[in-house]
Design a protein around this motif. Structure first.
Motif, mmCIF file in Angstrom:
data_model
loop_
_atom_site.group_PDB
_atom_site.id
_atom_site.type_symbol
_atom_site.label_atom_id
_atom_site.label_comp_id
_atom_site.label_asym_id
_atom_site.label_seq_id
_atom_site.Cartn_x
_atom_site.Cartn_y
_atom_site.Cartn_z
ATOM 1 N N SER A 1 1.012 -0.996 0.032
ATOM 2 C CA SER A 1 0.169 0.030 -0.474
ATOM 3 C C SER A 1 0.835 0.847 -0.175
ATOM 4 C CB SER A 1 -1.091 0.352 1.430
ATOM 5 O OG SER A 1 -1.443 1.485 0.793
ATOM 6 N N LEU A 2 2.251 1.418 1.128
ATOM 7 C CA LEU A 2 3.242 2.168 0.928
ATOM 8 C C LEU A 2 3.372 2.692 -0.101
ATOM 9 C CD1 LEU A 2 4.471 2.212 4.818
ATOM 10 C CD2 LEU A 2 3.108 3.841 3.313
ATOM 11 N N ALA B 1 1.424 -13.984 -4.632
ATOM 12 C CA ALA B 1 2.135 -12.869 -5.040
ATOM 13 C C ALA B 1 1.737 -12.427 -6.150
ATOM 14 C CB ALA B 1 3.433 -14.050 -4.829
ATOM 15 N N LYS B 2 0.735 -13.851 -6.771
ATOM 16 C CA LYS B 2 0.186 -13.280 -8.455
ATOM 17 C C LYS B 2 -0.787 -11.792 -8.009
ATOM 18 C CE LYS B 2 2.190 -16.414 -11.207
ATOM 19 N NZ LYS B 2 1.905 -17.504 -12.001
ATOM 20 N N GLU B 3 -1.737 -12.324 -7.319
ATOM 21 C CA GLU B 3 -2.654 -11.695 -7.033
ATOM 22 C C GLU B 3 -2.272 -9.466 -6.777
ATOM 23 O OE1 GLU B 3 -6.861 -11.494 -4.258
ATOM 24 O OE2 GLU B 3 -5.650 -13.543 -4.217
ATOM 25 N N LYS B 4 -1.574 -10.275 -5.953
ATOM 26 C CA LYS B 4 -0.931 -8.972 -4.909
ATOM 27 C C LYS B 4 -0.231 -7.809 -6.162
ATOM 28 C CE LYS B 4 -0.855 -10.775 -0.286
ATOM 29 N NZ LYS B 4 -2.337 -10.373 0.168
ATOM 30 N N VAL B 5 0.504 -8.540 -6.476
ATOM 31 C CA VAL B 5 1.783 -7.815 -7.508
ATOM 32 C C VAL B 5 0.457 -7.384 -9.068
ATOM 33 C CG1 VAL B 5 3.309 -8.295 -9.560
ATOM 34 C CG2 VAL B 5 3.729 -9.259 -6.734
ATOM 35 N N ILE B 6 -0.492 -8.080 -9.003
ATOM 36 C CA ILE B 6 -0.844 -7.230 -10.251
ATOM 37 C C ILE B 6 -1.579 -6.694 -10.305
ATOM 38 C CG2 ILE B 6 -3.211 -8.199 -11.989
ATOM 39 C CD1 ILE B 6 -2.063 -10.424 -12.206
ATOM 40 N N LYS B 7 -2.634 -6.585 -8.479
ATOM 41 C CA LYS B 7 -3.044 -5.282 -8.116
ATOM 42 C C LYS B 7 -2.382 -3.782 -8.320
ATOM 43 C CE LYS B 7 -5.388 -3.551 -4.310
ATOM 44 N NZ LYS B 7 -6.463 -3.775 -2.636
ATOM 45 N N LEU B 8 -0.719 -4.149 -7.960
ATOM 46 C CA LEU B 8 0.275 -2.928 -7.930
ATOM 47 C C LEU B 8 0.329 -2.884 -8.735
ATOM 48 C CD1 LEU B 8 2.235 -1.684 -6.054
ATOM 49 C CD2 LEU B 8 4.220 -3.194 -7.024
#
Length: 466
Positions: free
Chosen positions: A157-158, A254-261
């Protein structure tokens, strides 16, 4: 296997009370000299097996129609997650005519977000023990994030906040420029750095490689805020992105979080490939510094090899013998042990996408500068002409093969190796295949390779002396 012990984690134990050596002598588990070779081989085999079971993987994720390389390894031994967001084609050689822009832009990004400011952003990171930093090299711009597993979402988030609204203000720019100018001033008093930078200037004259990635006093003073914004917006884009992530996190999560970023980034354009040839004709540059008490001798030459060359393993062995192994290398033996001209002497081969060159250095007494320079020439000429001995090859092979487990024992090392293999255009696992090449390398093949690279005799010099 005990509950709670990861599948790829092995416990290997020798009980000194019950184990006896080949000759019937009791062996201490702490004794390196008494431990039989076959047991040491078992330990190495187990470490390599662990590497194979815990190897990093390469996949791709898709964001806004762009396929992005995704290097991953799950490691649950510690409750931590680390990630590198790598932007290729975004380093100092891609900053145009503004020397130091890439590095300064990374420093600017480290000043947090517009919303929190530098201090507020740093406090938010420190409160959760989150590590977040950006840095720029010659070829890449990298943002690193590391945290406890439970704080990884906060870290993302940061980071997202930092990328969306970086703290790019005139006040921040002036602060970073002042710090950078101070660093440049300190480097001017470090004669090793002065000689090293001058050698690059000689070898790559007229190219971006000739200027230190920190920039110069003149170039830093000229950087405007719009230049920083333009560099970041045009280089930190999906088309240049590559993800390296690992730790106590699953592949799917990990993929889900990175795609969102990454969804907040622009698609942009892929950086253009560049390659800079080093000087082929020798040149010498002598810098006089009244305050120095010794001579700093840096030397370099072209080396006809590009990244991904199938013969790189031969270069690795050859350079180890010539000067990159420290004690026992040709250069150190001749310059320090036999002639007492310097405390240390070192050489290496740099092979990258953008450049390849051979280089080395030593420090010596002011009055010994010419003799040291002559010795370097003699050692390299003899090396190319006569090659190496079977004993030198055996010792180099023994070290390179025996030290392999130490190069892949941590998560970051394994992720870094997988990234290097992908970045260099090699298949995953090539590093292990390269070890087999080294194991089977013959003296005849190695010496033939060395003789074919006589271009390293075309030495250029950068010398700092009184």
């Amino acid at each position: 296997m005990k509950k709670g012990v990861p599948k790829a984690f092995f416990i290997f134990r020798i009980d000194a009370k019950s184990f006896r050596g080949v000759q019937g002598t009791k062996v201490s588990p702490l004794s390196k000299t008494a431990l039989p070779v076959w047991i040491r081989n078992i330990v190495v085999a187990i470490l390599l097996l662990g590497q194979a079971l815990m190897a990093s993987t390469l996949d791709f994720i898709e964001v806004q129609g762009v396929k992005i390389p995704f290097i991953f390894e799950e490691d649950k031994r510690l409750p931590i997650v680390s990630m590198q967001l790598v932007f290729t084609g975004s380093g100092s050689i891609d900053e145009g005519k503004v020397a130091g822009l890439a590095r300064l832009s990374a420093k600017m990004l480290n000043e947090g977000s517009r919303k929190r400011g530098s201090v507020g952003f740093a406090d938010a990171l420190e409160a959760r023990a989150i590590q977040l930093s950006a840095h720029a090299g010659n070829e890449t711009f990298v943002v690193e994030l590391g945290s406890l597993k439970e704080e990884f979402d906060t870290g993302l988030s940061l980071l997202s906040e930092q990328l969306r609204e970086p703290n790019f203000t005139d006040k921040t720019l002036e602060k970073i420029k002042t710090i950078t100018l101070s660093e440049i001033a300190r480097k001017e008093a470090d004669f090793d750095t002065v000689a090293s930078d001058e050698l690059k200037s000689v070898l790559f004259e007229g190219t971006p490689m000739a200027v230190p990635n920190i920039g110069t006093k003149a170039s830093i003073k000229q950087i405007k805020l719009e230049s920083v914004k333009s560099f970041v917006s045009s280089h930190l884009v999906l088309s240049n992105a590559l993800i390296v992530i690992g730790g106590d996190i699953s592949d799917a999560v990990a993929k889900e979080k990175v795609i969102k970023l990454l969804s907040g980034l622009e698609i942009g354009k892929t950086g253009s490939p560049r390659y800079y040839e080093p000087r082929k004709t020798p040149k010498e540059s002598i810098l006089k510094r009244p305050q120095t008490e010794q001579a700093y001798l840096y030397f370099g030459s072209p080396f006809e090899m590009r990244e991904g060359d199938p013969e790189f393993y031969k270069a690795r062995v050859a350079m180890f013998i010539l000067g990159s192994s420290g004690f026992g290398s040709r250069l150190l033996e001749e310059i320090r042990v036999k002639r007492g001209l310097a405390y240390s002497a070192y050489s290496r081969l740099s092979v990258a996408k953008t450049n390849t060159y051979f280089s080395g250095y030593l420090q010596t007494k002011l009055e010994s500068g010419e003799e040291a320079k002559k010795t370097v020439v003699e050692v390299i000429d003899t090396f190319v002409r006569d090659g190496v001995t079977q004993s030198e090859l055996d010792q180099a092979r023994k070290f390179l093969l025996g030290s392999e487990p130490l190069r892949v024992e941590t998560l970051s090392q394994r992720l870094g190796r997988t990234f290097s293999e992908y970045y260099q255009g090699k298949p995953l696992g090539y590093s292990l295949q390269e070890l087999e090449f080294i194991r089977n390398l013959t003296l005849e093949d190695l010496n033939d390779f060395i003789k074919r690279h006589s271009e390293i005799n075309n030495l250029s010099y950068a010398i700092v002396t009184k």
